[in-house]
Design an enzyme around this catalytic site. Structure first.
Site, PDB file in Angstrom:
ATOM      1  N   TYR A 124     -51.641  -7.060 -50.766  1.00 24.39           N
ATOM      2  CA  TYR A 124     -51.256  -8.357 -50.181  1.00 24.39           C
ATOM      3  C   TYR A 124     -51.163  -8.141 -48.742  1.00 24.39           C
ATOM      4  O   TYR A 124     -50.752  -7.188 -48.112  1.00 24.39           O
ATOM      5  CB  TYR A 124     -49.751  -8.372 -50.610  1.00 24.39           C
ATOM      6  CG  TYR A 124     -48.736  -9.245 -50.161  1.00 24.39           C
ATOM      7  CD1 TYR A 124     -48.665 -10.571 -50.564  1.00 24.39           C
ATOM      8  CD2 TYR A 124     -48.076  -9.133 -48.859  1.00 24.39           C
ATOM      9  CE1 TYR A 124     -47.591 -11.457 -50.417  1.00 24.39           C
ATOM     10  CE2 TYR A 124     -47.466 -10.011 -48.391  1.00 24.39           C
ATOM     11  CZ  TYR A 124     -47.151 -11.346 -49.125  1.00 24.39           C
ATOM     12  OH  TYR A 124     -46.150 -12.259 -48.551  1.00 24.39           O
ATOM     13  N   GLU A 176     -50.468 -16.587 -46.200  1.00 17.23           N
ATOM     14  CA  GLU A 176     -50.211 -15.490 -47.186  1.00 17.23           C
ATOM     15  C   GLU A 176     -51.453 -15.394 -48.046  1.00 17.23           C
ATOM     16  O   GLU A 176     -51.812 -16.095 -48.760  1.00 17.23           O
ATOM     17  CB  GLU A 176     -48.964 -16.000 -48.028  1.00 17.23           C
ATOM     18  CG  GLU A 176     -48.523 -14.841 -48.848  1.00 17.23           C
ATOM     19  CD  GLU A 176     -47.298 -15.231 -49.959  1.00 17.23           C
ATOM     20  OE1 GLU A 176     -47.447 -16.321 -50.549  1.00 17.23           O
ATOM     21  OE2 GLU A 176     -46.563 -14.438 -49.937  1.00 17.23           O
TER      22      GLU A 176
END
Ligand code: GDP
Ligand code: MN
Length: 396
Positions: free
Chosen positions: A118, A206
């Site tokens: 991530y 993101e």
């Protein structure tokens, strides 16, 4: 302004960031053309079909599917295009899928297992720096990682004037447990990603997941990008990317007439001049037991026309049980605003069937109160903040 995954990936690719390759379509008849193009360019034999909506968690809702043949690909595309996709981030009715992204499959087998990470970049308002947030726990909902295993999330602040330094990119690759070729690839990925975030004037990137492929390449598999609205004037190239189907229709209408309107869930509509006063008014409504139905800054000129437009916008929301008008008469005189409200009420006839509480403070406030008190409509005047709050409590 929020972007679709395919648009975010376009920005990344233009800045040299490695992405999972793909093309977007809105007509299922284009499926085979795109598939053949991808086969030629990437050598892939399997494909991924990804619904393009402004919401995450698409995988969980059945909006991301792997196709292992052209036949399967065509079936999946025609299933997903036109469906109402329900994910943990949409309402229970879901969102209509108008476009799908067809990509190469990048989870192919090889020397090592593919690994998901991530990575996000956002503005840290506390430090006044850009912050890179990253974790070994990719592909999952980051909120639950933060809840259950916060020690697996790392943070790196980057000074916007200096930019990302080589040691910072190396630290990130190291903390993600990488070595060898993947380590080098990750430092390059992070550096380019940061540059791409800055030059697109984004407020959020993101990338979940960032993938380490089985042959040690690092690439963005997903991309959630939010552009900073205040910078759009210098990015004409993104203007046509706004997807009006994804935006609130009342907000679109408000933007067209130059009103600053944000739709909210409550029952008290507000009409205020100035963003600061609008925020304070929302606090006031909450403290008196109501819930604001919207944020609305009508700006400096609260004349009859503008007041009427604002009333019409607020009344589109069926949850609204009362309207609180809170105007400070500095440049604009209160009596003119009061007359504007009365005129608007007159023009709109019986379309207004809920009480309106008007607080006018500043130049000629007393005259304004007289106008409101004597107009004969369901309009209540209040001069003090507290009076306005009490009236809301009484009426809602
Ligand atoms: P999200 O669910 O809206 O966050 O959509 P993502 O773009 O993150 O995709 C969801 C999941 O699909 C990813 O976490 C991957 O596990 C999977 N996925 C994405 N691309 C591929 C691919 O090329 N091959 C395979 N096998 N799975 C993929
Ligand atoms: Mn994702």
């Amino acid at each position: 302004m929020n972007l679709h995954e395919y648009q975010g990936k376009k920005i990344l690719a233009e800045h040299g960031v490695n992405v999972q390759r793909g093309y977007v379509i809105s007509d299922k008849n284009d499926t085979l053309d795109i598939a053949n193009k991808l086969i030629k360019e990437t050598g892939t034999g399997w494909f991924v079909v990804k619904a393009q909506i402004h919401a995450g968690g698409r995988g969980k809702g059945g909006g991301v599917k792997l196709a292992k043949s052209l036949n399967e690909l065509e079936n999946i595309v025609s299933d997903i295009l036109g469906m109402y996709l329900v994910t943990p981030q949409t309402s229970k009715d879901g969102k209509l899928v108008n476009q799908v992204l067809i990509t190469e499959d990048v989870y192919y087998p090889g020397e090592s297992e593919p690994e998901e990470f991530y990575v996000s970049i956002l503005l840290n308002r506390v430090t006044g720096k850009n912050m890179i947030m990253y974790s070994t726990e990719g592909g999952m909902d980051i909120e639950s990682v933060a809840e259950n295993t916060p020690e697996l999330i790392f943070y790196e602040d980057v000074d916007p004037l200096i930019g990302i330094l080589p040691f910072q990119a190396r630290k990130i690759a190291f903390n993600l447990g990488l070595s060898g070729k993947a380590f080098k690839e990750m430092t390059k990925f992070i550096t380019l990603l940061y540059k791409s975030y800055v030059s697109s004037d984004s407020s959020l990137f993101e990338i979940n997941p960032v993938l380490k492929t089985s042959d040690e390449k690092i690439m963005a598999v997903d991309a959630k990008v939010t552009l900073d609205d205040n910078s759009l004037f210098r990015h004409k190239e993104y203007e046509s990317w706004r997807d009006l189907k994804e935006e609130n229709p009342v907000e679109i209408e408000a933007r067209a007439v130059g009103l600053n309107y944000v739709d909210l869930d409550g029952n008290v509509g507000c009409m205020v001049n100035g963003a600061g006063l609008a925020m304070a008014t929302m606090d006031l409504i909450k403290q008196s037991g109501g819930e604001p139905a919207n944020f609305l800054d009508v700006g400096g000129t609260a004349d009859a026309k503008r007041v009427e437009t604002a009333f019409r916008l607020i009344l589109k929301d069926e949850n609204v049980k009362a309207i609180l008008v809170n105007i400070f008469g500095g440049i604009v005189r209160c009596d003119r605003v009061a007359q504007g409200i009365v005129d608007a009420y007159n023009n709109m006839g019986d379309t207004i069937n809920i009480p309106i509480i008007v607080r006018l403070q500043g130049t000629n406030a007393e005259i304004a109160k007289d106008i409101i008190d004597n107009c004969g409509f369901k309009v209540y005047s209040a001069i003090e903040f507290q009076e306005a709050a009490d009236k809301i409590q009484e009426l809602v």
